[in-house]
Design a protein around this motif. Structure first.
Motif, PDB file in Angstrom:
ATOM      1  N   VAL A 159       0.823  -1.208   0.000  1.00  0.00           N
ATOM      2  CA  VAL A 159       0.000   0.000   0.000  1.00  0.00           C
ATOM      3  C   VAL A 159       0.858   1.260   0.000  1.00  0.00           C
ATOM      4  N   GLU A 160       1.983   1.228   0.695  1.00  0.00           N
ATOM      5  CA  GLU A 160       2.858   2.406   0.714  1.00  0.00           C
ATOM      6  C   GLU A 160       3.377   2.723  -0.687  1.00  0.00           C
ATOM      7  N   VAL A 177      -7.325  10.263  -9.383  1.00  0.00           N
ATOM      8  CA  VAL A 177      -6.917   8.894  -9.720  1.00  0.00           C
ATOM      9  C   VAL A 177      -7.487   7.929  -8.695  1.00  0.00           C
ATOM     10  N   LEU A 178      -8.158   6.880  -9.168  1.00  0.00           N
ATOM     11  CA  LEU A 178      -8.536   5.759  -8.312  1.00  0.00           C
ATOM     12  C   LEU A 178      -7.599   4.605  -8.641  1.00  0.00           C
ATOM     13  N   LEU A 179      -6.693   4.297  -7.709  1.00  0.00           N
ATOM     14  CA  LEU A 179      -5.710   3.235  -7.910  1.00  0.00           C
ATOM     15  C   LEU A 179      -6.231   1.969  -7.250  1.00  0.00           C
ATOM     16  N   LYS A 180      -6.502   0.952  -8.071  1.00  0.00           N
ATOM     17  CA  LYS A 180      -7.134  -0.277  -7.590  1.00  0.00           C
ATOM     18  C   LYS A 180      -6.074  -1.277  -7.135  1.00  0.00           C
ATOM     19  N   GLY A 181      -6.221  -1.775  -5.903  1.00  0.00           N
ATOM     20  CA  GLY A 181      -5.200  -2.648  -5.338  1.00  0.00           C
ATOM     21  C   GLY A 181      -5.549  -4.117  -5.326  1.00  0.00           C
ATOM     22  N   GLY A 182      -6.409  -4.543  -6.223  1.00  0.00           N
ATOM     23  CA  GLY A 182      -6.863  -5.934  -6.216  1.00  0.00           C
ATOM     24  C   GLY A 182      -5.779  -6.965  -6.456  1.00  0.00           C
ATOM     25  N   HIS A 183      -4.669  -6.568  -7.070  1.00  0.00           N
ATOM     26  CA  HIS A 183      -3.609  -7.530  -7.383  1.00  0.00           C
ATOM     27  C   HIS A 183      -2.587  -7.695  -6.259  1.00  0.00           C
ATOM     28  N   LEU A 184      -2.708  -6.906  -5.198  1.00  0.00           N
ATOM     29  CA  LEU A 184      -1.783  -7.067  -4.072  1.00  0.00           C
ATOM     30  C   LEU A 184      -2.050  -8.393  -3.364  1.00  0.00           C
ATOM     31  N   LYS A 185      -0.997  -9.031  -2.895  1.00  0.00           N
ATOM     32  CA  LYS A 185      -1.144 -10.297  -2.177  1.00  0.00           C
ATOM     33  C   LYS A 185      -1.380 -10.017  -0.701  1.00  0.00           C
ATOM     34  N   THR A 186      -2.565  -9.504  -0.410  1.00  0.00           N
ATOM     35  CA  THR A 186      -2.963  -9.166   0.947  1.00  0.00           C
ATOM     36  C   THR A 186      -4.327  -9.775   1.235  1.00  0.00           C
ATOM     37  N   GLU A 187      -4.690  -9.843   2.537  1.00  0.00           N
ATOM     38  CA  GLU A 187      -5.968 -10.432   2.920  1.00  0.00           C
ATOM     39  C   GLU A 187      -7.137  -9.540   2.527  1.00  0.00           C
ATOM     40  N   LYS A 188      -6.919  -8.218   2.571  1.00  0.00           N
ATOM     41  CA  LYS A 188      -7.965  -7.278   2.197  1.00  0.00           C
ATOM     42  C   LYS A 188      -7.600  -6.557   0.909  1.00  0.00           C
ATOM     43  N   THR A 190      -7.354  -3.204  -0.944  1.00  0.00           N
ATOM     44  CA  THR A 190      -7.254  -1.782  -0.651  1.00  0.00           C
ATOM     45  C   THR A 190      -7.155  -0.996  -1.947  1.00  0.00           C
ATOM     46  N   SER A 191      -8.013  -0.007  -2.107  1.00  0.00           N
ATOM     47  CA  SER A 191      -7.925   0.928  -3.222  1.00  0.00           C
ATOM     48  C   SER A 191      -7.748   2.329  -2.662  1.00  0.00           C
ATOM     49  N   LEU A 192      -7.013   3.158  -3.386  1.00  0.00           N
ATOM     50  CA  LEU A 192      -6.740   4.517  -2.945  1.00  0.00           C
ATOM     51  C   LEU A 192      -7.274   5.499  -3.979  1.00  0.00           C
ATOM     52  N   TYR A 193      -7.992   6.518  -3.478  1.00  0.00           N
ATOM     53  CA  TYR A 193      -8.507   7.550  -4.370  1.00  0.00           C
ATOM     54  C   TYR A 193      -7.777   8.855  -4.088  1.00  0.00           C
ATOM     55  N   PHE A 194      -7.067   9.353  -5.091  1.00  0.00           N
ATOM     56  CA  PHE A 194      -6.294  10.586  -4.992  1.00  0.00           C
ATOM     57  C   PHE A 194      -7.155  11.731  -5.524  1.00  0.00           C
ATOM     58  N   LEU A 195      -7.559  12.620  -4.623  1.00  0.00           N
ATOM     59  CA  LEU A 195      -8.484  13.693  -4.971  1.00  0.00           C
ATOM     60  C   LEU A 195      -7.750  14.913  -5.523  1.00  0.00           C
ATOM     61  N   PRO A 196      -8.486  15.780  -6.204  1.00  0.00           N
ATOM     62  CA  PRO A 196      -7.865  16.991  -6.762  1.00  0.00           C
ATOM     63  C   PRO A 196      -7.213  17.893  -5.710  1.00  0.00           C
ATOM     64  N   ILE A 200      -5.959  11.791   0.091  1.00  0.00           N
ATOM     65  CA  ILE A 200      -6.075  10.404  -0.364  1.00  0.00           C
ATOM     66  C   ILE A 200      -7.130   9.699   0.476  1.00  0.00           C
ATOM     67  N   GLU A 201      -8.146   9.159  -0.168  1.00  0.00           N
ATOM     68  CA  GLU A 201      -9.167   8.365   0.511  1.00  0.00           C
ATOM     69  C   GLU A 201      -8.850   6.885   0.304  1.00  0.00           C
ATOM     70  N   SER A 202      -8.915   6.119   1.384  1.00  0.00           N
ATOM     71  CA  SER A 202      -8.623   4.689   1.318  1.00  0.00           C
ATOM     72  C   SER A 202      -9.916   3.888   1.442  1.00  0.00           C
ATOM     73  N   PHE A 203     -10.053   2.848   0.619  1.00  0.00           N
ATOM     74  CA  PHE A 203     -11.208   1.958   0.667  1.00  0.00           C
ATOM     75  C   PHE A 203     -10.703   0.536   0.880  1.00  0.00           C
ATOM     76  N   GLU A 204     -11.282  -0.167   1.841  1.00  0.00           N
ATOM     77  CA  GLU A 204     -10.889  -1.547   2.106  1.00  0.00           C
ATOM     78  C   GLU A 204     -12.095  -2.469   1.988  1.00  0.00           C
ATOM     79  N   PHE A 205     -11.876  -3.625   1.353  1.00  0.00           N
ATOM     80  CA  PHE A 205     -12.930  -4.601   1.178  1.00  0.00           C
ATOM     81  C   PHE A 205     -12.374  -6.007   1.416  1.00  0.00           C
ATOM     82  N   GLN A 206     -13.263  -6.900   1.799  1.00  0.00           N
ATOM     83  CA  GLN A 206     -12.897  -8.303   1.930  1.00  0.00           C
ATOM     84  C   GLN A 206     -12.545  -8.870   0.554  1.00  0.00           C
TER      85      GLN A 206
END
Length: 280
Positions: A159-160, A177-188, A190-196, A200-206
């Motif tokens: 994520v860093e 920019v919405l950077l999608k983290g689905g390919h990370l080898k993590t349990e959750k 995490t996607s990051l949204y970089f606003l104008p 940075i807003e972080s979204f976490e999903f199972q």
């Protein structure tokens, strides 16, 4: 015409074809429809593909793409636009030359470079054209990690590193920019949204144990466009769209469609078309 009372929020998708129905323009139109908007489309390319991968790609002439977009705009002007597969520099210029006439039109750009199967879908020389011409035009771009590694010119394994890469991509001239983290080898996931404004807003999903994610990027970006068409602001549209794709994956994770990466369930909770009263 005088007796007509309503219209629907409409979304124009400018994207490539997927005969297997899970990605591209087909996924976009399913998503837009499932979220209560009216879908129009312009085809940019004809990939020959199924759930196991891309076999070949046939181009649509640039003039034909431009004519498709112009024809829709002059008749069913959209409330938002989603752009997907733009695989040549000439095609980038064609699309931009039409859309730049409408600076207030919300545009979601999914920089489709790599398919779920790992197949590369874009010509190398096109990337610079996309950065220079399309990035400044788009309200939000939605790269996955494979695409972000190309754009930020770095490896992304946590994520860093996503935060560093996202900031680099913003510096390329993006509005957000919405950077999608689905390919990370993590349990959750995490996607990051970089606003104008620089936050940075972080979204976490199972995460789900499934390979039924074919077209998930197409689905997410067209969901954002659908919510923008409903006059949600950018952050709310991004948040709602992420919830939508999460549920679409969850509701399609155990379904057998095809022999490769199966589709998500776009219609887990379909909405009726939204009626907006016509101005009198």
């Amino acid at each position: 015409m005088n007796n007509k009372k309503y219209t629907y929020p409409s979304v124009l998708t400018i994207a490539g074809f997927d005969g297997s129905g899970g990605a591209g323009i087909q996924a976009d139109m399913k998503t837009i429809s499932a979220l209560g908007c009216y879908a129009t489309s312009a085809l940019t390319a004809l990939p020959v593909q199924n759930t196991t991968g891309v076999k070949s790609i046939f181009s649509i002439p640039e003039q034909v793409v431009g004519d498709q977009i112009e024809t829709i705009l002059e008749d069913i002007f959209p409330n938002a636009v989603k752009i997907g597969m733009i695989h040549t520099s000439k095609l980038v210029s064609t699309v931009v030359n039409v859309l730049k006439k409408y600076p207030s039109l919300p545009i979601v750009f999914d920089p489709v470079m790599v398919a779920t199967s790992g197949d590369k879908l874009i010509e190398d020389k096109t990337i610079q054209s996309i950065i220079e011409q399309l990035f400044p035009l788009a309200s939000v771009i939605t790269p996955n990690l494979d695409e972000a590694e190309i754009l930020a010119d770095m490896k992304i394994e946590n994520v860093e590193q996503m935060k560093i890469a996202g900031k680099k991509i913003m510096e390329l001239g993006c509005q957000s920019v919405l950077l999608k983290g689905g390919h990370l080898k993590t349990e959750k996931l995490t996607s990051l949204y970089f606003l104008p404004n620089g936050t940075i807003e972080s979204f976490e999903f199972q995460k789900f144990q499934t390979n039924n994610t074919h077209g998930s990027g197409c689905t997410l970006s067209s969901a954002i466009a659908s919510y923008l068409a409903q006059e949600k602001d950018l952050l709310e549209a991004v948040s709602l769209a992420q919830n939508y794709i999460h549920q679409a994956i969850e509701n399609g994770k155990d379904v057998a469609i095809g022999k490769g990466n199966g589709p998500v369930n776009h219609f887990f909770n379909p909405q009726k078309l939204i009626k907006n009263e016509l101005d009198r």
